[in-house]
Design a protein around this motif. Structure first.
Motif, PDB file in Angstrom:
ATOM      1  N   LYS A 114      -4.126  10.631  -6.071  1.00 14.40           N
ATOM      2  CA  LYS A 114      -3.678   9.246  -5.893  1.00 14.40           C
ATOM      3  C   LYS A 114      -2.397   9.140  -5.073  1.00 14.40           C
ATOM      4  CE  LYS A 114      -0.820   8.567  -9.953  1.00 14.40           C
ATOM      5  NZ  LYS A 114      -0.550   7.693 -11.061  1.00 14.40           N
ATOM      6  N   ASN A 115      -1.686  10.233  -4.861  1.00 14.20           N
ATOM      7  CA  ASN A 115      -0.435  10.205  -4.099  1.00 14.20           C
ATOM      8  C   ASN A 115      -0.634  10.400  -2.600  1.00 14.20           C
ATOM      9  OD1 ASN A 115       1.274   9.832  -6.397  1.00 14.20           O
ATOM     10  ND2 ASN A 115       0.848  11.963  -6.924  1.00 14.20           N
ATOM     11  N   LEU A 116      -1.861  10.656  -2.176  1.00  9.14           N
ATOM     12  CA  LEU A 116      -2.133  10.814  -0.742  1.00  9.14           C
ATOM     13  C   LEU A 116      -2.084   9.466  -0.041  1.00  9.14           C
ATOM     14  CD1 LEU A 116      -5.130  13.295  -0.811  1.00  9.14           C
ATOM     15  CD2 LEU A 116      -2.831  13.764   0.032  1.00  9.14           C
ATOM     16  N   LYS A 117      -1.734   9.496   1.225  1.00  8.14           N
ATOM     17  CA  LYS A 117      -1.747   8.282   2.044  1.00  8.14           C
ATOM     18  C   LYS A 117      -3.191   7.905   2.358  1.00  8.14           C
ATOM     19  CE  LYS A 117       2.724   8.149   2.631  1.00  8.14           C
ATOM     20  NZ  LYS A 117       3.506   7.282   1.826  1.00  8.14           N
ATOM     21  N   HIS A 118      -3.461   6.615   2.387  1.00 11.53           N
ATOM     22  CA  HIS A 118      -4.822   6.141   2.657  1.00 11.53           C
ATOM     23  C   HIS A 118      -5.306   6.580   4.030  1.00 11.53           C
ATOM     24  CE1 HIS A 118      -8.050   3.036   3.262  1.00 11.53           C
ATOM     25  NE2 HIS A 118      -8.415   3.655   2.165  1.00 11.53           N
ATOM     26  N   GLY A 119      -4.411   6.687   4.990  1.00 12.68           N
ATOM     27  CA  GLY A 119      -4.785   7.124   6.336  1.00 12.68           C
ATOM     28  C   GLY A 119      -5.386   8.518   6.347  1.00 12.68           C
ATOM     29  N   PHE A 120      -4.855   9.414   5.531  1.00 11.80           N
ATOM     30  CA  PHE A 120      -5.403  10.773   5.458  1.00 11.80           C
ATOM     31  C   PHE A 120      -6.822  10.745   4.890  1.00 11.80           C
ATOM     32  CE2 PHE A 120      -6.187  14.862   3.423  1.00 11.80           C
ATOM     33  CZ  PHE A 120      -5.919  15.722   4.475  1.00 11.80           C
ATOM     34  N   LYS A 151      -2.915  18.265   0.288  1.00 16.20           N
ATOM     35  CA  LYS A 151      -3.914  18.088   1.347  1.00 16.20           C
ATOM     36  C   LYS A 151      -4.840  19.290   1.521  1.00 16.20           C
ATOM     37  CE  LYS A 151      -1.163  14.754   3.934  1.00 16.20           C
ATOM     38  NZ  LYS A 151      -0.571  14.396   5.220  1.00 16.20           N
ATOM     39  N   ASP A 209      -9.117   9.501   7.576  1.00 14.02           N
ATOM     40  CA  ASP A 209      -9.400  10.548   8.563  1.00 14.02           C
ATOM     41  C   ASP A 209     -10.446  11.530   8.032  1.00 14.02           C
ATOM     42  OD1 ASP A 209      -7.564   9.414  10.276  1.00 14.02           O
ATOM     43  OD2 ASP A 209      -5.984  10.882   9.859  1.00 14.02           O
TER      44      ASP A 209
END
Length: 132
Positions: free
Chosen positions: A76-82, A35, A85
């Protein structure tokens, strides 16, 4: 009367030029799996993103750009919500200016983000944006 005519011609000149010469100003953002956020070459926190994006846009010539394109390159491993935001912060930076967001999911290896060339390396991949 001369002032009004000059002002009218100047206004018509601006209207004519803005309709033909304006283009999109592109802003590139990269987010790695940890992140870490990079706005162009600058590493930022989520809290700094809004103000730094505003500062970047406000430095641009007024008549050159009529819209913004945000390119978000995210692991690609990040959450879509992040990612959502992050996009929300970018869109808040300049209300009233037409904008579009392209999102790209990456599996990055050997990408040195301390170098300003990260954007060139990503652009050389010829990625397709994901659909919302």
């Amino acid at each position: 009367m001369k002032f009004k005519i000059t002002l009218l011609f100047f206004s018509l000149f601006l209207i004519a030029n803005t309709g033909h010469s304006q283009e999109a100003f592109e802003i590139n953002v990269f987010v790695d799996a940890d992140k870490n956020i990079y706005l162009e070459e600058q590493k930022l926190s989520m809290n700094e993103l809004l103000e730094e994006t505003k500062a970047l846009v406000y430095k641009q010539p007024a008549v050159k750009y009529n819209r913004l394109v945000y390119n978000i390159y995210a692991d690609k491993n990040l959450k879509h919500g992040f990612i959502m935001d992050l996009n929300h912060q970018l869109l808040r930076a300049v209300d009233g200016l037409k904008s579009k967001t392209n999102k790209y999911l990456l599996e990055y290896k050997n990408l040195d983000l301390d170098e300003s060339a990260w954007q060139l390396e990503i652009k050389s991949l010829k990625l397709d944006a994901i659909e919302d």
